[in-house]
Each structure stands twice: as structure tokens, then as C-alpha cells.
Design a protein around this motif. Sequence first.
Motif, PDB file in Angstrom:
ATOM      1  N   GLU A  78       0.856  -1.072   0.023  1.00 42.64           N
ATOM      2  CA  GLU A  78      -0.095   0.006  -0.044  1.00 42.64           C
ATOM      3  C   GLU A  78       0.950   1.203  -0.052  1.00 42.64           C
ATOM      4  O   GLU A  78       1.790   1.419   0.821  1.00 42.64           O
ATOM      5  CB  GLU A  78      -1.043   0.032   1.133  1.00 42.64           C
ATOM      6  N   GLY A  79       0.845   2.184  -0.865  1.00 45.87           N
ATOM      7  CA  GLY A  79       1.687   3.286  -1.201  1.00 45.87           C
ATOM      8  C   GLY A  79       2.920   3.020  -1.425  1.00 45.87           C
ATOM      9  O   GLY A  79       3.717   4.138  -1.577  1.00 45.87           O
ATOM     10  N   GLY A  80       3.321   1.889  -2.213  1.00 41.10           N
ATOM     11  CA  GLY A  80       4.619   1.634  -2.422  1.00 41.10           C
ATOM     12  C   GLY A  80       4.868   0.676  -3.744  1.00 41.10           C
ATOM     13  O   GLY A  80       3.737   0.908  -4.523  1.00 41.10           O
ATOM     14  N   ARG A  81       5.762  -0.016  -3.813  1.00 38.47           N
ATOM     15  CA  ARG A  81       5.943  -0.522  -5.058  1.00 38.47           C
ATOM     16  C   ARG A  81       5.462  -2.000  -5.105  1.00 38.47           C
ATOM     17  O   ARG A  81       5.309  -2.549  -3.895  1.00 38.47           O
ATOM     18  CB  ARG A  81       7.706  -0.613  -5.462  1.00 38.47           C
ATOM     19  N   SER A  82       5.631  -2.765  -6.189  1.00 39.09           N
ATOM     20  CA  SER A  82       5.386  -4.110  -6.182  1.00 39.09           C
ATOM     21  C   SER A  82       6.354  -5.157  -5.694  1.00 39.09           C
ATOM     22  O   SER A  82       7.469  -4.595  -5.904  1.00 39.09           O
ATOM     23  CB  SER A  82       4.868  -4.874  -7.675  1.00 39.09           C
ATOM     24  N   VAL A  83       6.074  -5.905  -4.862  1.00 40.57           N
ATOM     25  CA  VAL A  83       7.113  -6.726  -4.179  1.00 40.57           C
ATOM     26  C   VAL A  83       6.967  -8.217  -4.452  1.00 40.57           C
ATOM     27  O   VAL A  83       7.832  -9.113  -4.147  1.00 40.57           O
ATOM     28  CB  VAL A  83       6.946  -6.704  -2.625  1.00 40.57           C
ATOM     29  N   GLY A  84       5.983  -8.572  -5.137  1.00 45.99           N
ATOM     30  CA  GLY A  84       5.657 -10.049  -5.376  1.00 45.99           C
ATOM     31  C   GLY A  84       4.640 -10.049  -6.518  1.00 45.99           C
ATOM     32  O   GLY A  84       4.046  -9.158  -6.932  1.00 45.99           O
ATOM     33  N   TYR A  85       4.334 -11.423  -6.622  1.00 46.65           N
ATOM     34  CA  TYR A  85       3.146 -11.821  -7.546  1.00 46.65           C
ATOM     35  C   TYR A  85       2.478 -12.986  -7.329  1.00 46.65           C
ATOM     36  O   TYR A  85       2.802 -13.836  -6.564  1.00 46.65           O
ATOM     37  CB  TYR A  85       3.603 -11.997  -9.038  1.00 46.65           C
ATOM     38  N   ALA A  86       1.255 -13.232  -7.577  1.00 44.68           N
ATOM     39  CA  ALA A  86       0.419 -14.386  -7.514  1.00 44.68           C
ATOM     40  C   ALA A  86       0.064 -14.756  -8.983  1.00 44.68           C
ATOM     41  O   ALA A  86       0.155 -14.115 -10.015  1.00 44.68           O
ATOM     42  CB  ALA A  86      -0.956 -14.050  -6.820  1.00 44.68           C
ATOM     43  N   ARG A  87      -0.157 -16.288  -8.871  1.00 41.50           N
ATOM     44  CA  ARG A  87      -0.222 -16.833 -10.401  1.00 41.50           C
ATOM     45  C   ARG A  87      -1.713 -17.641  -9.847  1.00 41.50           C
ATOM     46  O   ARG A  87      -1.749 -18.506  -8.986  1.00 41.50           O
ATOM     47  CB  ARG A  87       0.807 -17.772 -10.993  1.00 41.50           C
ATOM     48  N   SER A  88      -2.647 -17.736 -10.877  1.00 40.53           N
ATOM     49  CA  SER A  88      -3.714 -18.498 -10.929  1.00 40.53           C
ATOM     50  C   SER A  88      -4.218 -18.914 -12.137  1.00 40.53           C
ATOM     51  O   SER A  88      -3.608 -18.695 -13.102  1.00 40.53           O
ATOM     52  CB  SER A  88      -4.884 -17.379 -10.223  1.00 40.53           C
ATOM     53  N   MET A  89      -5.096 -19.834 -11.930  1.00 39.87           N
ATOM     54  CA  MET A  89      -5.536 -20.758 -13.246  1.00 39.87           C
ATOM     55  C   MET A  89      -6.989 -20.637 -13.216  1.00 39.87           C
ATOM     56  O   MET A  89      -7.574 -20.572 -12.194  1.00 39.87           O
ATOM     57  CB  MET A  89      -4.965 -22.206 -13.034  1.00 39.87           C
ATOM     58  N   VAL A  90      -7.708 -20.502 -14.169  1.00 38.59           N
ATOM     59  CA  VAL A  90      -9.060 -20.432 -14.465  1.00 38.59           C
ATOM     60  C   VAL A  90      -9.641 -21.747 -15.285  1.00 38.59           C
ATOM     61  O   VAL A  90      -8.881 -22.278 -16.107  1.00 38.59           O
ATOM     62  CB  VAL A  90      -9.661 -19.253 -15.152  1.00 38.59           C
ATOM     63  N   SER A  91     -10.562 -22.441 -14.584  1.00 35.30           N
ATOM     64  CA  SER A  91     -11.188 -23.703 -15.400  1.00 35.30           C
ATOM     65  C   SER A  91     -12.809 -23.441 -15.470  1.00 35.30           C
ATOM     66  O   SER A  91     -12.998 -22.693 -14.731  1.00 35.30           O
ATOM     67  CB  SER A  91     -10.720 -24.945 -14.936  1.00 35.30           C
ATOM     68  N   ARG A  92     -13.316 -24.251 -16.247  1.00 37.48           N
ATOM     69  CA  ARG A  92     -14.657 -24.169 -16.353  1.00 37.48           C
ATOM     70  C   ARG A  92     -15.205 -25.126 -15.262  1.00 37.48           C
ATOM     71  O   ARG A  92     -14.979 -26.328 -15.272  1.00 37.48           O
ATOM     72  CB  ARG A  92     -15.275 -24.546 -17.719  1.00 37.48           C
ATOM     73  N   GLY A  93     -16.097 -24.603 -14.299  1.00 37.95           N
ATOM     74  CA  GLY A  93     -16.917 -25.523 -13.344  1.00 37.95           C
ATOM     75  C   GLY A  93     -17.946 -26.188 -13.856  1.00 37.95           C
ATOM     76  O   GLY A  93     -18.522 -26.111 -15.225  1.00 37.95           O
ATOM     77  N   HIS A  94     -18.308 -27.088 -13.218  1.00 38.66           N
ATOM     78  CA  HIS A  94     -19.614 -28.014 -13.554  1.00 38.66           C
ATOM     79  C   HIS A  94     -20.880 -26.991 -13.856  1.00 38.66           C
ATOM     80  O   HIS A  94     -21.792 -27.543 -14.859  1.00 38.66           O
ATOM     81  CB  HIS A  94     -19.891 -28.870 -12.485  1.00 38.66           C
ATOM     82  N   ASN A  95     -20.997 -26.040 -13.282  1.00 38.87           N
ATOM     83  CA  ASN A  95     -22.145 -25.237 -13.510  1.00 38.87           C
ATOM     84  C   ASN A  95     -22.029 -24.322 -14.918  1.00 38.87           C
ATOM     85  O   ASN A  95     -23.079 -23.212 -15.028  1.00 38.87           O
ATOM     86  CB  ASN A  95     -22.744 -24.361 -12.294  1.00 38.87           C
ATOM     87  N   GLY A  96     -20.775 -24.291 -15.390  1.00 41.90           N
ATOM     88  CA  GLY A  96     -20.476 -23.322 -16.432  1.00 41.90           C
ATOM     89  C   GLY A  96     -19.760 -22.238 -16.086  1.00 41.90           C
ATOM     90  O   GLY A  96     -19.293 -21.448 -17.075  1.00 41.90           O
TER      91      GLY A  96
END
Length: 216
Positions: free
Chosen positions: A66-84
Motif C-alpha cells: 500500500e502506497g509503495g512498489r510491487s514486491v511479489g506476484y500471484a499466479r492463478s488458473m481458471v477452469s470451467r466449473g460444473h455449472n458453466g
Amino acid sequence: MGEVTWWVGTHGKGKQPLLAETFEIWALTHSALQALQNGLAGLRPDRRLIEFAENTRHFHHQIRREGGRSVGYARSMVSRGHNGSDQWTLQTVRISPIADMIDRAIRWIDVHTDTGKREAAKEPEHLVRLLIIPQYHIHAFWLEGRDGDWILVVNSPRSTAGLKPRRLYGWFEFLEALSKLKVRASVMATTTKKSPPSLPRDMPRKRKKRVKAPRG
């Protein structure tokens, strides 16, 4: 996305970490990687990069203090669920200097391209994606627009001499530079068309501790 936001919001020390920019992660196709080792056979400058790249369905999320620079990252994955509906899964969270390098590249885009200048008007000139090529240890931004495809190198290890960070390259010029580098056959052989992007070697990895078995 909720899982990513929850992790960022509950693992901060000191200033609250915030989830910042998010980018689709794209990779070169298996045939494009093979062409890099064979004189760019099958690749022509009059074609578009979209023909030689694929969406990994992974996303990169910048993590900023908050109020500063980026210090890291996250990686996520998206997939299609049973309900679409889309189902988001958190893959990894890392504290890494690559986040700051991406920040610098974002600022470069904001200052030097029409994409950055028109972002506030919600009419960006280019679609911006994160292109990761682990075989060459490269992160780059891919700017796709009506005027063509452009590559902005985010990080350039010593092995990719000649490619300079925060310089805009035509997509074919960028691949020409990569084609001059030799990659071990064993590294290329592990790359399949459906392989998700792995982390380049310049990213910190946790080492497994070896535990000695007690003597009888």
C-alpha cells in the motif's frame, strides 16, 4: 479471483499488500519453439503472433505494498466449473524482483505508447498480455494492435544478450534474436503443446531440506 484476493489480504506484514494489475499469461506454441531452433522455419514477418502463441489460461497478478512498489506476484488458473462458471485456483504466491521489473515495464508503456495514454479513456490502442518463455528465461509484454504485434522485454538474463529490457521490438525481430541462441535439446524436449508456463530460473525457489535418517 476471490482466493487470490483473500491470500493477499491475510498475509501482509506492515503495510497492507494490495492486488494490483492482472495479465493473461500466454506462451509460444510448441511449433514456434521448434522453429526458433531451426532458422525460424515456418515463421514469416507478414503473419501475426497470435498464430504462434497460445493462451495458457493462467493469470499473473501483481502484489503491491500500500502506497509503495510491487514486491511479489500471484499466479492463478481458471477452469470451467460444473455449472458453466469460471473456477479460479491459486497456483503460487512469490516475493520476487520480477514484480518490480514488471512495474517498470508498465510505467514505460504508460509513458511511451498510445496504449498507456488512452487507458484512462478506456480506449487502449493495444491488448496487453504477459508472454512467458521459460526456455529462454524471459518475461515480456505482448502488445497486440491494429498496427501489428510488439514485444516489450521485461527481463533479459545474460543468456539473451542483445535483447534489452524496456525496448519495443517487432514480434519477428524479437523471435529472430531468440533464434540466435541455442537451448539444450533436453530443455526443448520437455515442452509440449499443452505445457503450462514454468518459472524461469531467475525466480527464487524454495530448496527442500534433506533430513538424515537416525542411526540404529
